[in-house]
Scaffold this motif. Structure first.
Motif, PDB file in Angstrom:
ATOM      1  N   UNK A  24       0.831  -1.207   0.000  1.00  0.00           N
ATOM      2  CA  UNK A  24       0.000   0.000   0.000  1.00  0.00           C
ATOM      3  C   UNK A  24       0.872   1.267   0.000  1.00  0.00           C
ATOM      4  N   UNK A  25       0.450   2.256  -0.780  1.00  0.00           N
ATOM      5  CA  UNK A  25       1.244   3.478  -0.901  1.00  0.00           C
ATOM      6  C   UNK A  25       0.347   4.626  -1.356  1.00  0.00           C
ATOM      7  N   UNK A  26       0.895   5.817  -1.305  1.00  0.00           N
ATOM      8  CA  UNK A  26       0.189   6.995  -1.808  1.00  0.00           C
ATOM      9  C   UNK A  26       1.107   7.787  -2.728  1.00  0.00           C
ATOM     10  N   UNK A  27       0.489   8.428  -3.708  1.00  0.00           N
ATOM     11  CA  UNK A  27       1.206   9.249  -4.682  1.00  0.00           C
ATOM     12  C   UNK A  27       0.870  10.706  -4.371  1.00  0.00           C
ATOM     13  N   UNK A  28       1.885  11.499  -4.097  1.00  0.00           N
ATOM     14  CA  UNK A  28       1.695  12.853  -3.576  1.00  0.00           C
ATOM     15  C   UNK A  28       2.310  13.895  -4.512  1.00  0.00           C
ATOM     16  N   UNK A  29       1.639  15.044  -4.622  1.00  0.00           N
ATOM     17  CA  UNK A  29       2.214  16.184  -5.340  1.00  0.00           C
ATOM     18  C   UNK A  29       2.310  17.385  -4.403  1.00  0.00           C
ATOM     19  N   UNK A  30       3.503  17.981  -4.330  1.00  0.00           N
ATOM     20  CA  UNK A  30       3.689  19.214  -3.583  1.00  0.00           C
ATOM     21  C   UNK A  30       3.871  20.356  -4.559  1.00  0.00           C
ATOM     22  N   UNK A  31       3.344  21.518  -4.217  1.00  0.00           N
ATOM     23  CA  UNK A  31       3.431  22.682  -5.098  1.00  0.00           C
ATOM     24  C   UNK A  31       3.855  23.913  -4.314  1.00  0.00           C
ATOM     25  N   UNK A  32       4.541  24.818  -5.005  1.00  0.00           N
ATOM     26  CA  UNK A  32       4.957  26.063  -4.351  1.00  0.00           C
ATOM     27  C   UNK A  32       5.149  27.147  -5.404  1.00  0.00           C
ATOM     28  N   UNK A  33       4.991  28.377  -4.974  1.00  0.00           N
ATOM     29  CA  UNK A  33       5.249  29.491  -5.866  1.00  0.00           C
ATOM     30  C   UNK A  33       5.799  30.678  -5.084  1.00  0.00           C
ATOM     31  N   UNK A  34       6.642  31.441  -5.760  1.00  0.00           N
ATOM     32  CA  UNK A  34       7.209  32.656  -5.181  1.00  0.00           C
ATOM     33  C   UNK A  34       6.949  33.792  -6.162  1.00  0.00           C
ATOM     34  N   UNK A  35       6.374  34.872  -5.673  1.00  0.00           N
ATOM     35  CA  UNK A  35       6.149  36.043  -6.517  1.00  0.00           C
ATOM     36  C   UNK A  35       7.267  37.053  -6.293  1.00  0.00           C
ATOM     37  N   UNK A  36       7.727  37.639  -7.381  1.00  0.00           N
ATOM     38  CA  UNK A  36       8.797  38.625  -7.290  1.00  0.00           C
ATOM     39  C   UNK A  36       8.559  39.690  -8.350  1.00  0.00           C
ATOM     40  N   UNK A  37       9.429  40.650  -8.418  1.00  0.00           N
ATOM     41  CA  UNK A  37       9.317  41.737  -9.388  1.00  0.00           C
ATOM     42  C   UNK A  37      10.586  41.771 -10.223  1.00  0.00           C
ATOM     43  N   UNK A  38      10.439  42.033 -11.506  1.00  0.00           N
ATOM     44  CA  UNK A  38      11.598  42.095 -12.398  1.00  0.00           C
ATOM     45  C   UNK A  38      12.545  43.221 -11.973  1.00  0.00           C
ATOM     46  N   UNK A 160       8.916  20.514  -1.968  1.00  0.00           N
ATOM     47  CA  UNK A 160       9.230  19.253  -1.291  1.00  0.00           C
ATOM     48  C   UNK A 160       8.583  19.219   0.100  1.00  0.00           C
ATOM     49  N   UNK A 161       8.690  20.334   0.816  1.00  0.00           N
ATOM     50  CA  UNK A 161       8.064  20.414   2.134  1.00  0.00           C
ATOM     51  C   UNK A 161       6.544  20.287   2.018  1.00  0.00           C
ATOM     52  N   UNK A 162       5.986  20.873   0.946  1.00  0.00           N
ATOM     53  CA  UNK A 162       4.545  20.796   0.738  1.00  0.00           C
ATOM     54  C   UNK A 162       4.120  19.359   0.460  1.00  0.00           C
ATOM     55  N   UNK A 163       4.944  18.612  -0.273  1.00  0.00           N
ATOM     56  CA  UNK A 163       4.640  17.202  -0.541  1.00  0.00           C
ATOM     57  C   UNK A 163       4.639  16.400   0.766  1.00  0.00           C
ATOM     58  N   UNK A 164       5.624  16.663   1.616  1.00  0.00           N
ATOM     59  CA  UNK A 164       5.683  15.980   2.913  1.00  0.00           C
ATOM     60  C   UNK A 164       4.439  16.308   3.739  1.00  0.00           C
ATOM     61  N   UNK A 165       4.049  17.578   3.727  1.00  0.00           N
ATOM     62  CA  UNK A 165       2.884  18.005   4.499  1.00  0.00           C
ATOM     63  C   UNK A 165       1.611  17.367   3.943  1.00  0.00           C
ATOM     64  N   UNK A 166       1.528  17.249   2.598  1.00  0.00           N
ATOM     65  CA  UNK A 166       0.358  16.632   1.981  1.00  0.00           C
ATOM     66  C   UNK A 166       0.258  15.158   2.361  1.00  0.00           C
ATOM     67  N   UNK A 229       7.022  15.477  -6.671  1.00  0.00           N
ATOM     68  CA  UNK A 229       6.166  14.292  -6.671  1.00  0.00           C
ATOM     69  C   UNK A 229       6.840  13.188  -5.854  1.00  0.00           C
ATOM     70  N   UNK A 230       6.060  12.467  -5.075  1.00  0.00           N
ATOM     71  CA  UNK A 230       6.632  11.432  -4.222  1.00  0.00           C
ATOM     72  C   UNK A 230       5.651  10.290  -4.005  1.00  0.00           C
ATOM     73  N   UNK A 231       6.224   9.098  -3.817  1.00  0.00           N
ATOM     74  CA  UNK A 231       5.436   7.926  -3.433  1.00  0.00           C
ATOM     75  C   UNK A 231       5.874   7.516  -2.031  1.00  0.00           C
ATOM     76  N   UNK A 232       4.898   7.471  -1.129  1.00  0.00           N
ATOM     77  CA  UNK A 232       5.162   7.063   0.260  1.00  0.00           C
ATOM     78  C   UNK A 232       4.506   5.713   0.537  1.00  0.00           C
ATOM     79  N   UNK A 233       5.227   4.858   1.209  1.00  0.00           N
ATOM     80  CA  UNK A 233       4.658   3.609   1.681  1.00  0.00           C
ATOM     81  C   UNK A 233       3.820   3.901   2.915  1.00  0.00           C
TER      82      UNK A 233
END
Length: 235
Positions: A24-38, A160-166, A229-233
């Motif tokens: 048994x396992x789960x497939x996880x996606x973590x996402x992140x974004x940073x806004x900045x100015x040119x 990566x941290x978001x994937x762990x949290x998910x 993206x990560x697969x956790x047992x």
């Protein structure tokens, strides 16, 4: 919020894990974004001259290019951020409908100039000066951040941290326990199943971002994104 069946099939890109585990396992996606100015602008312009006298056409193009380089330096562009080495020469013909023949128009001489302006507030005036100085082609303008690589790395760590949290969130919701990480990738894994991900992605604003370009050439926000993206047992 999207959920993945506990035994969804997925192919890992991890060289130590050739396939999805049978356990048994789960497939996880973590996402992140940073806004900045040119805070930098990359500009590509050019000069095209057509004359039946090849040397005359080249002289005009070279004179305009020399003036453009001087204007760029006056605006604070460094030598290392200026590239003006490209030149092309072609015979140009035009079809005459009355004679049904191709007629020689002249030699077409093209030169291009690409530069990176780090004092972005000077961009509108520099562009006007280049056009006034004879530049007759504006090929590309790109507003960028000088900190892009640094911010991209930060966003990746956040993803990566978001994937762990998910994964932890999933475990709590389904009353299961995570045994450990099976495989991970920065790109989607080869599976028909959709990864579980949090409703709200991790995000932050770059507090060290530069200034906006004033008036008609407002650069706006830049958004730097990353995924993990990560697969956790599980048990």
């Amino acid at each position: 919020m999207r959920y993945l069946p506990l035994l969804a099939a997925a192919l890992s890109f991890n060289v130590f894990a050739a396939s999805t585990p049978d356990a048994p396992h789960i497939y996880i996606q973590g996402q992140a974004q940073i806004t900045t100015v040119a805070d930098n602008v990359k500009l590509s312009v050019g000069i095209v001259e057509v004359d039946k006298d090849l040397m005359a056409a080249k002289q005009k193009a070279d004179t305009t290019m020399a003036k453009a380089i001087k204007l760029a330096k006056q605006a604070g562009v460094l030598d290392k951020d200026i590239n003006a080495g490209q030149i092309s020469i072609h015979r140009e013909n035009q079809y005459n409908r009355e004679t049904n023949k191709q007629e020689f128009v002249g030699f077409r001489v093209s030169r291009s100039l690409s530069l990176t302006l780090k004092q972005i507030d000077k961009y509108p005036q520099l562009l006007q000066n280049l056009v006034s100085g004879g530049i007759n082609e504006i090929n590309q303008t790109e507003f960028v951040s000088s900190r892009y690589q640094e911010l991209q790395q930060q966003a990746q760590k956040m993803a990566i941290k978001d994937a762990k949290s998910a994964a932890e969130e999933f475990a709590i919701d389904y009353d299961v326990k995570i045994k450990g990480l099976y495989s991970a990738s920065m790109s989607p894994m080869d599976t028909n199943a959709q990864p579980y991900m949090r409703v709200k992605m991790a995000s932050m604003a770059d507090t060290e971002s530069g200034s906006f370009v004033p008036d008609a050439y407002h650069a706006g926000e830049l958004v730097i994104t990353a995924s993990s993206y990560a697969i956790y047992l599980i048990k």
